[in-house]
Design a protein around this motif. Structure first.
Motif, PDB file in Angstrom:
ATOM      1  N   ALA A  13       0.983  -1.299  -0.086  1.00 21.54           N
ATOM      2  CA  ALA A  13      -0.103   0.023   0.137  1.00 21.54           C
ATOM      3  C   ALA A  13       0.688   1.223   0.011  1.00 21.54           C
ATOM      4  CB  ALA A  13      -0.976  -0.015   1.423  1.00 21.54           C
ATOM      5  N   ALA A  14       2.069   1.154   0.572  1.00 26.29           N
ATOM      6  CA  ALA A  14       2.955   2.246   0.917  1.00 26.29           C
ATOM      7  C   ALA A  14       3.467   2.719  -0.621  1.00 26.29           C
ATOM      8  CB  ALA A  14       3.935   2.136   1.930  1.00 26.29           C
ATOM      9  N   LYS A  15       4.097   1.573  -1.130  1.00 26.39           N
ATOM     10  CA  LYS A  15       4.388   1.471  -2.564  1.00 26.39           C
ATOM     11  C   LYS A  15       3.593   2.331  -3.469  1.00 26.39           C
ATOM     12  CE  LYS A  15       7.117  -1.382  -5.704  1.00 26.39           C
ATOM     13  NZ  LYS A  15       7.622  -2.737  -6.087  1.00 26.39           N
ATOM     14  N   ARG A  16       2.407   1.874  -3.372  1.00 21.82           N
ATOM     15  CA  ARG A  16       1.537   2.450  -4.197  1.00 21.82           C
ATOM     16  C   ARG A  16       0.746   3.757  -3.954  1.00 21.82           C
ATOM     17  NH1 ARG A  16      -1.980  -2.895  -5.533  1.00 21.82           N
ATOM     18  NH2 ARG A  16      -0.225  -4.057  -6.876  1.00 21.82           N
ATOM     19  N   GLY A  17       1.399   4.601  -2.649  1.00 25.28           N
ATOM     20  CA  GLY A  17       1.027   5.615  -2.143  1.00 25.28           C
ATOM     21  C   GLY A  17      -0.380   5.824  -1.601  1.00 25.28           C
ATOM     22  N   CYS A  19      -1.046   4.463   1.658  1.00 29.97           N
ATOM     23  CA  CYS A  19      -0.799   4.829   3.149  1.00 29.97           C
ATOM     24  C   CYS A  19       0.416   5.090   3.399  1.00 29.97           C
ATOM     25  CB  CYS A  19      -1.306   3.499   3.755  1.00 29.97           C
ATOM     26  SG  CYS A  19      -0.082   1.948   4.021  1.00 29.97           S
ATOM     27  N   SER A  20       0.669   5.665   4.843  1.00 25.51           N
ATOM     28  CA  SER A  20       2.189   5.838   5.089  1.00 25.51           C
ATOM     29  C   SER A  20       2.611   4.552   5.974  1.00 25.51           C
ATOM     30  CB  SER A  20       2.047   6.994   6.170  1.00 25.51           C
ATOM     31  OG  SER A  20       3.120   7.087   6.776  1.00 25.51           O
ATOM     32  N   LEU A  21       3.738   4.016   5.502  1.00 25.23           N
ATOM     33  CA  LEU A  21       4.209   2.828   6.350  1.00 25.23           C
ATOM     34  C   LEU A  21       4.562   3.461   7.516  1.00 25.23           C
ATOM     35  CD1 LEU A  21       5.492   0.152   6.390  1.00 25.23           C
ATOM     36  CD2 LEU A  21       7.396   0.934   5.477  1.00 25.23           C
ATOM     37  N   GLU A  22       5.219   4.923   7.939  1.00 28.08           N
ATOM     38  CA  GLU A  22       5.477   5.176   9.280  1.00 28.08           C
ATOM     39  C   GLU A  22       4.489   5.245  10.184  1.00 28.08           C
ATOM     40  OE1 GLU A  22       7.445   8.607   7.797  1.00 28.08           O
ATOM     41  OE2 GLU A  22       9.314   8.124   8.975  1.00 28.08           O
ATOM     42  N   SER A  23       3.143   5.701   9.568  1.00 31.37           N
ATOM     43  CA  SER A  23       2.000   5.796  10.353  1.00 31.37           C
ATOM     44  C   SER A  23       1.513   4.284  10.834  1.00 31.37           C
ATOM     45  CB  SER A  23       0.905   6.391   9.573  1.00 31.37           C
ATOM     46  OG  SER A  23       1.261   7.751   9.358  1.00 31.37           O
ATOM     47  N   TRP A  24       1.489   3.403   9.857  1.00 30.23           N
ATOM     48  CA  TRP A  24       1.137   1.911  10.000  1.00 30.23           C
ATOM     49  C   TRP A  24       2.001   1.460  11.152  1.00 30.23           C
ATOM     50  CZ3 TRP A  24       2.967  -2.914  10.140  1.00 30.23           C
ATOM     51  CH2 TRP A  24       1.931  -3.971  10.092  1.00 30.23           C
ATOM     52  N   LEU A  25       3.122   1.498  11.330  1.00 29.26           N
ATOM     53  CA  LEU A  25       4.109   1.133  12.142  1.00 29.26           C
ATOM     54  C   LEU A  25       3.893   1.688  13.526  1.00 29.26           C
ATOM     55  CD1 LEU A  25       7.487   0.779  10.030  1.00 29.26           C
ATOM     56  CD2 LEU A  25       6.325  -1.355  10.893  1.00 29.26           C
ATOM     57  N   LYS A  26       3.569   2.913  13.477  1.00 29.61           N
ATOM     58  CA  LYS A  26       3.177   3.536  14.877  1.00 29.61           C
ATOM     59  C   LYS A  26       1.962   2.901  15.415  1.00 29.61           C
ATOM     60  CE  LYS A  26       2.925   8.263  16.723  1.00 29.61           C
ATOM     61  NZ  LYS A  26       2.581   9.598  16.552  1.00 29.61           N
ATOM     62  N   GLU A  27       0.981   2.429  14.536  1.00 30.95           N
ATOM     63  CA  GLU A  27      -0.350   2.017  14.924  1.00 30.95           C
ATOM     64  C   GLU A  27      -0.080   0.575  15.582  1.00 30.95           C
ATOM     65  OE1 GLU A  27      -3.082   1.844  11.977  1.00 30.95           O
ATOM     66  OE2 GLU A  27      -3.078   4.178  11.762  1.00 30.95           O
ATOM     67  N   HIS A  28       0.956   0.057  15.118  1.00 26.18           N
ATOM     68  CA  HIS A  28       1.443  -1.377  15.437  1.00 26.18           C
ATOM     69  C   HIS A  28       2.831  -1.640  16.447  1.00 26.18           C
ATOM     70  CE1 HIS A  28      -1.407  -1.825  11.949  1.00 26.18           C
ATOM     71  NE2 HIS A  28      -1.452  -3.013  12.554  1.00 26.18           N
ATOM     72  N   GLU A  29       2.974  -0.451  16.904  1.00 27.54           N
ATOM     73  CA  GLU A  29       4.109  -0.578  17.921  1.00 27.54           C
ATOM     74  C   GLU A  29       4.153  -1.629  18.882  1.00 27.54           C
ATOM     75  OE1 GLU A  29       6.929   1.388  18.577  1.00 27.54           O
ATOM     76  OE2 GLU A  29       6.589   3.412  17.478  1.00 27.54           O
ATOM     77  N   SER A  30       5.254  -2.543  18.683  1.00 25.51           N
ATOM     78  CA  SER A  30       5.246  -3.479  19.660  1.00 25.51           C
ATOM     79  C   SER A  30       6.593  -4.390  19.363  1.00 25.51           C
ATOM     80  CB  SER A  30       4.174  -4.703  19.520  1.00 25.51           C
ATOM     81  OG  SER A  30       4.180  -5.343  18.208  1.00 25.51           O
ATOM     82  N   LEU A  31       7.088  -5.091  20.282  1.00 27.50           N
ATOM     83  CA  LEU A  31       8.223  -6.178  20.011  1.00 27.50           C
ATOM     84  C   LEU A  31       7.821  -7.167  19.108  1.00 27.50           C
ATOM     85  CD1 LEU A  31      11.236  -6.938  20.574  1.00 27.50           C
ATOM     86  CD2 LEU A  31      10.185  -8.311  22.536  1.00 27.50           C
ATOM     87  N   GLU A  32       6.779  -7.792  19.129  1.00 23.98           N
ATOM     88  CA  GLU A  32       6.249  -8.438  18.104  1.00 23.98           C
ATOM     89  C   GLU A  32       6.297  -8.114  16.649  1.00 23.98           C
ATOM     90  OE1 GLU A  32       2.650 -11.638  17.368  1.00 23.98           O
ATOM     91  OE2 GLU A  32       2.487 -10.012  18.831  1.00 23.98           O
ATOM     92  N   CYS A  33       5.707  -7.012  16.444  1.00 25.90           N
ATOM     93  CA  CYS A  33       5.869  -6.300  14.945  1.00 25.90           C
ATOM     94  C   CYS A  33       7.178  -5.974  14.861  1.00 25.90           C
ATOM     95  CB  CYS A  33       5.109  -5.114  15.054  1.00 25.90           C
ATOM     96  SG  CYS A  33       4.845  -4.267  13.497  1.00 25.90           S
ATOM     97  N   SER A  63      11.793  -0.489  -0.811  1.00 28.21           N
ATOM     98  CA  SER A  63      12.554   0.553  -1.652  1.00 28.21           C
ATOM     99  C   SER A  63      13.454   1.043  -0.595  1.00 28.21           C
ATOM    100  CB  SER A  63      11.376   1.682  -1.976  1.00 28.21           C
ATOM    101  OG  SER A  63      10.772   2.160  -0.776  1.00 28.21           O
ATOM    102  N   GLU A  64      14.360   2.006  -0.811  1.00 24.81           N
ATOM    103  CA  GLU A  64      15.220   2.570  -0.059  1.00 24.81           C
ATOM    104  C   GLU A  64      14.521   3.100   1.051  1.00 24.81           C
ATOM    105  OE1 GLU A  64      18.929   5.752  -0.033  1.00 24.81           O
ATOM    106  OE2 GLU A  64      17.702   5.741  -1.774  1.00 24.81           O
ATOM    107  N   VAL A  65      13.443   3.937   0.712  1.00 23.55           N
ATOM    108  CA  VAL A  65      12.628   4.563   1.921  1.00 23.55           C
ATOM    109  C   VAL A  65      12.268   3.574   3.074  1.00 23.55           C
ATOM    110  CG1 VAL A  65      10.903   6.152   2.391  1.00 23.55           C
ATOM    111  CG2 VAL A  65      12.379   6.798   0.347  1.00 23.55           C
ATOM    112  N   SER A  66      11.503   2.713   2.287  1.00 18.11           N
ATOM    113  CA  SER A  66      10.780   1.589   3.159  1.00 18.11           C
ATOM    114  C   SER A  66      11.671   0.753   3.870  1.00 18.11           C
ATOM    115  CB  SER A  66       9.980   0.740   2.414  1.00 18.11           C
ATOM    116  OG  SER A  66      10.289   0.102   1.351  1.00 18.11           O
TER     117      SER A  66
END
Length: 260
Positions: A13-17, A19-33, A63-66
């Motif tokens: 989804a981030a590659k296609r524009g 969603c924001s990968l950073e936002s998605w990761l923030k929503e799933h903050e955990s050691l498991e993730c 990608s380099e960014v992701s």
């Protein structure tokens, strides 16, 4: 579009524009993730050590960014991870630096990215050096001394020749391209000698050491035995050139110690 439910979907989804990968990761903050992200990166980067892999990791979900976003996310949990996971993280960082290296001003450095361009006169001059080296007209010592001189001058052309030479040497050494090159032994000696004489430093050194590690790991990769043996011998010959150096990289010797 439906909200991504896992990392792979988020990357797509981030590659296609969408969603924001950073936002998605923030929503799933955990050691498991973070652990899942590390396993994903580790598996993705294993392709780069595969002699049969002909693509580029940029063509996948990464990608380099992701890649940088994921590594930064994982880094936050490194202190909570197991020693094995931290070794995997160090390897991921090194491989990422090999594929996605930029200088301090944001410009591309030596990377083996086929889109990296040098002027035709620089390319032609570097080709002459390589041809003369592989024909044994000039020696390893000649190349080492030439590269030292190029590195220590400030004019743009000399620095471009230096970067172009490193760029092509890494392409020669990267076994995912052409694993059975007849002059691989000479390339191994040259790579190791440039490391030994501190011609390759900084991020360039990280990438060079990762090439050596990848080659040494080939013995247990389960790939074609002929290719694996040639890769292993490449790594061993390169290592011989700088093995007497006490500390080209603490992480390198740490990874080397754990090779099976």
């Amino acid at each position: 579009m439906q909200h991504p439910s896992n990392l792979e979907s988020a990357l797509l989804a981030a590659k296609r524009g969408y969603c924001s990968l950073e936002s998605w990761l923030k929503e799933h903050e955990s050691l498991e993730c973070a652990s899942k992200a590390l396993r994903f990166l580790s598996n993705a980067y294993k392709q780069l050590s595969d002699p049969t892999f002909k693509g580029r990791i940029e063509d996948s979900l990464l990608s380099e960014v992701s890649s940088k976003i994921l590594i930064a996310f994982i880094d936050k949990y490194a202190g909570l991870m197991t020693p094995e996971e931290n070794r995997s993280l160090r390897t991921v960082r090194s491989i990422a630096s090999w594929n996605f290296v930029t200088s301090e001003d944001g410009a591309s450095s030596f990377t083996a990215d086929p889109t990296l361009n040098f002027s035709s006169d620089v390319e032609n001059e570097v080709k002459v050096y390589f041809n003369n080296f592989y024909k044994r007209i000039i020696s390893v010592d000649d190349i080492v001394n030439m590269m030292k001189a190029l590195k220590n001058v400030s004019d743009a052309k000399s620095l471009n020749i230096f970067n172009c030479f490193i760029h092509h040497l890494y392409k020669e050494c990267k076994f995912s391209r052409k694993p059975l090159k007849t002059h691989s032994h000479m390339s191994a000696v040259l790579l190791g000698s440039l490391i030994n004489h501190n011609v390759i430093t900084g991020q360039d050194l990280i990438a060079a050491l990762q090439l050596v590690l990848n080659a040494l790991q080939a013995r247990s990769s389960g790939k074609d035995p002929t290719v694996s043996l040639k890769m292993f011998m490449f790594g061993l010959e390169s290592l011989r050139q700088f093995a007497s150096k006490p500390q080209p990289s603490v992480e390198f010797y740490s990874e080397l110690f754990f090779l099976e």
